[in-house]
Design an enzyme around this catalytic site. Structure first.
Site, PDB file in Angstrom:
ATOM      1  N   SER A   1       0.855  -1.192   0.000  1.00 25.36           N
ATOM      2  CA  SER A   1       0.000   0.000   0.000  1.00 25.36           C
ATOM      3  C   SER A   1       0.891   1.241   0.000  1.00 25.36           C
ATOM      4  O   SER A   1       1.643   1.451  -0.950  1.00 25.36           O
ATOM      5  CB  SER A   1      -0.945  -0.024   1.205  1.00 25.36           C
ATOM      6  OG  SER A   1      -1.812   1.084   1.189  1.00 25.36           O
ATOM      7  N   THR A   2       0.865   2.047   1.048  1.00 28.38           N
ATOM      8  CA  THR A   2       1.632   3.289   1.090  1.00 28.38           C
ATOM      9  C   THR A   2       3.125   3.023   0.901  1.00 28.38           C
ATOM     10  O   THR A   2       3.724   2.236   1.622  1.00 28.38           O
ATOM     11  CB  THR A   2       1.415   3.996   2.440  1.00 28.38           C
ATOM     12  OG1 THR A   2       0.023   4.114   2.685  1.00 28.38           O
ATOM     13  CG2 THR A   2       2.061   5.379   2.440  1.00 28.38           C
TER      14      THR A   2
ATOM     15  N   HIS B   1      -2.708  -1.066  -3.178  1.00 30.26           N
ATOM     16  CA  HIS B   1      -3.836  -0.171  -2.913  1.00 30.26           C
ATOM     17  C   HIS B   1      -3.676   1.071  -3.790  1.00 30.26           C
ATOM     18  O   HIS B   1      -2.770   1.875  -3.575  1.00 30.26           O
ATOM     19  CB  HIS B   1      -3.875   0.241  -1.444  1.00 30.26           C
ATOM     20  CG  HIS B   1      -4.187  -0.893  -0.511  1.00 30.26           C
ATOM     21  ND1 HIS B   1      -4.053  -0.785   0.848  1.00 30.26           N
ATOM     22  CD2 HIS B   1      -4.635  -2.145  -0.746  1.00 30.26           C
ATOM     23  CE1 HIS B   1      -4.399  -1.920   1.420  1.00 30.26           C
ATOM     24  NE2 HIS B   1      -4.753  -2.766   0.472  1.00 30.26           N
TER      25      HIS B   1
ATOM     26  N   MET C   1       0.044   1.038   5.139  1.00 30.82           N
ATOM     27  CA  MET C   1      -0.719   1.288   6.353  1.00 30.82           C
ATOM     28  C   MET C   1      -1.703   0.155   6.607  1.00 30.82           C
ATOM     29  O   MET C   1      -2.137  -0.531   5.694  1.00 30.82           O
ATOM     30  CB  MET C   1      -1.477   2.608   6.247  1.00 30.82           C
ATOM     31  CG  MET C   1      -0.590   3.832   6.144  1.00 30.82           C
ATOM     32  SD  MET C   1      -1.516   5.381   5.989  1.00 30.82           S
ATOM     33  CE  MET C   1      -2.206   5.543   7.625  1.00 30.82           C
TER      34      MET C   1
ATOM     35  N   ASP D   1      -3.948  -5.045   6.051  1.00 33.69           N
ATOM     36  CA  ASP D   1      -4.391  -5.850   4.917  1.00 33.69           C
ATOM     37  C   ASP D   1      -3.281  -6.818   4.512  1.00 33.69           C
ATOM     38  O   ASP D   1      -2.129  -6.420   4.378  1.00 33.69           O
ATOM     39  CB  ASP D   1      -4.764  -4.947   3.738  1.00 33.69           C
ATOM     40  CG  ASP D   1      -5.397  -5.708   2.591  1.00 33.69           C
ATOM     41  OD1 ASP D   1      -5.964  -6.797   2.823  1.00 33.69           O
ATOM     42  OD2 ASP D   1      -5.338  -5.215   1.449  1.00 33.69           O
TER      43      ASP D   1
END
Length: 380
Positions: free
Chosen positions: A200-201, A227, A320, A323
């Site tokens: 993600s991030t 993401h 973050m 997940d």
């Protein structure tokens, strides 16, 4: 002490709006604003903020050029604001290559289901990236492309996000310090049929660093779950395809998985597997709107566990939230290998930490070693 933020945008209305949102959080304070990239570079040098929020299109100096200049002179975590268009996606990816840590859509209604959720998400993102100091200007995209093109590449022919989806919103927890590993893990001798990577991030840059280490003759298919909004994933897949020796494409419903090919889950969709290992196809579906992330690492990992069992190497990179933890748990129960990126090399140590703290990960590796470690483990 409050996190000091510099807000950069050529719109006085947007500068005021972002400043009001950030100042609502007692842990954040806007120390100044700038109306263009040149002002941002100068104020970053004078004020030394902890975080900078940056628009892309501005007069005098655009946001991408400003990020490059800031990373060269006074490296600072930067959160980009982007339009959810194909051109906006390409510009945002350029900004991430230049050194920005993260991005959010400029239209707040595109990132959350309510005004309060959007406010909380922006505040969380700024706090999350403030924990990581930018340390140096990265290698430019042009030089990376040149290095990739210099390698001999034998490449076979390759046959909109709902509001609030595709953006991790959980606040990362603070982890215990870890010692960076500087050698490759011992090869396990396991048999694999699939490499699965979730992030993600900070993921776009992390994926680029990992995937550019894989050879064109990589022996198994690769699935990527990042993401990211739907308008971004096609541009991101195309960029990775131009940089990597393996082939990379945005996944489509019905794609048959092939060795040496990576399939990026489309933003706003869920990616599953059907068939049997060795002859599996992808299913790309809308999925349940109650699921926080589209695409969701847990959903793809869980589907991989059903089709491939333990013959999977799953890697959880920076991001973050948590997940990937439950999907990785299902894979681990089938005998799969689970690796996590280590804290020191993450932009946000949330997703990898969730896997490591649950006792699911067998290895915690710095980003700089992960690509070579995959080659060593799988024998590409």
């Amino acid at each position: 002490m409050a996190i000091r933020v510099l807000v950069v945008d050529d719109s006085s209305f947007f500068r005021r709006r972002v400043s009001e949102i950030l100042n609502r959080d007692p842990l954040l304070t806007v120390v100044d604003t700038a109306a263009n990239g040149q002002e941002a570079v100068e104020k970053a040098r004078l004020l030394r903020p902890d975080v900078i929020t940056m628009d892309i299109e501005m007069p005098v100096m655009d946001g991408i050029s400003a990020v490059r200049a800031i990373m060269k002179a006074t490296p600072t975590p930067v959160l980009m604001f982007s339009s959810l268009t194909h051109d906006g996606a390409r510009a945002t990816l350029d900004a991430l290559d230049a050194g920005a840590m993260d991005f959010l859509p400029k239209r707040f209604e595109d990132i959350a289901r309510s005004k309060e959720e959007a406010i909380l998400l922006l505040q969380q993102r700024v706090k999350a990236i403030s924990r990581r100091r930018a340390v140096a200007a990265p290698v430019s995209r042009s030089s990376t492309i040149g290095a990739a093109s210099a390698a001999a590449r034998v490449r076979p022919t390759l046959a909109s996000t709902p509001a609030g989806r595709g953006f991790a919103a959980a606040t990362p927890v603070v982890a215990e310090p870890v010692v960076e590993r500087r050698s490759l893990p011992r090869r396990s001798g396991k048999h694999y049929q699939l490499l699965a990577i979730g992030t993600s991030t900070g993921g776009p840059v992390a994926l680029q660093k990992v995937l550019t280490r894989l050879p064109a003759n990589f022996p198994h298919p690769i699935v990527l779950i990042q993401h990211m909004p739907g308008t971004f994933t096609s541009a991101f897949a195309a960029r990775l395809d131009g940089l990597c020796q393996i082939r990379v494409k945005e996944a489509e419903d019905g794609d048959q998985l092939r060795p040496g090919h990576a399939y990026l889950a489309p933003g706003g969709k869920q990616m599953l597997f059907e068939g049997r290992a060795g002859n599996a196809r992808l299913r790309v579906i809308d999925g349940n709107d109650k699921v926080n992330y589209k695409p969701c690492v847990d959903i793809t990992f869980a589907s991989a566990a059903k089709i491939y069992g333990g013959n999977v190497l799953a890697v959880v990179l920076t991001g973050m939230g948590a997940d990937g933890r439950e999907g990785a748990r299902l894979l681990k129960e089938q005998g799969a290998s689970i690796w996590a990126q280590d804290e020191e090399s993450c932009v946000v140590y949330g997703m990898p930490q969730a896997v490591a703290k649950a006792g699911i990960a067998t290895e915690s590796l710095p980003l700089s070693l992960i690509g070579d470690a995959i080659n060593n483990e799988i024998g590409g």
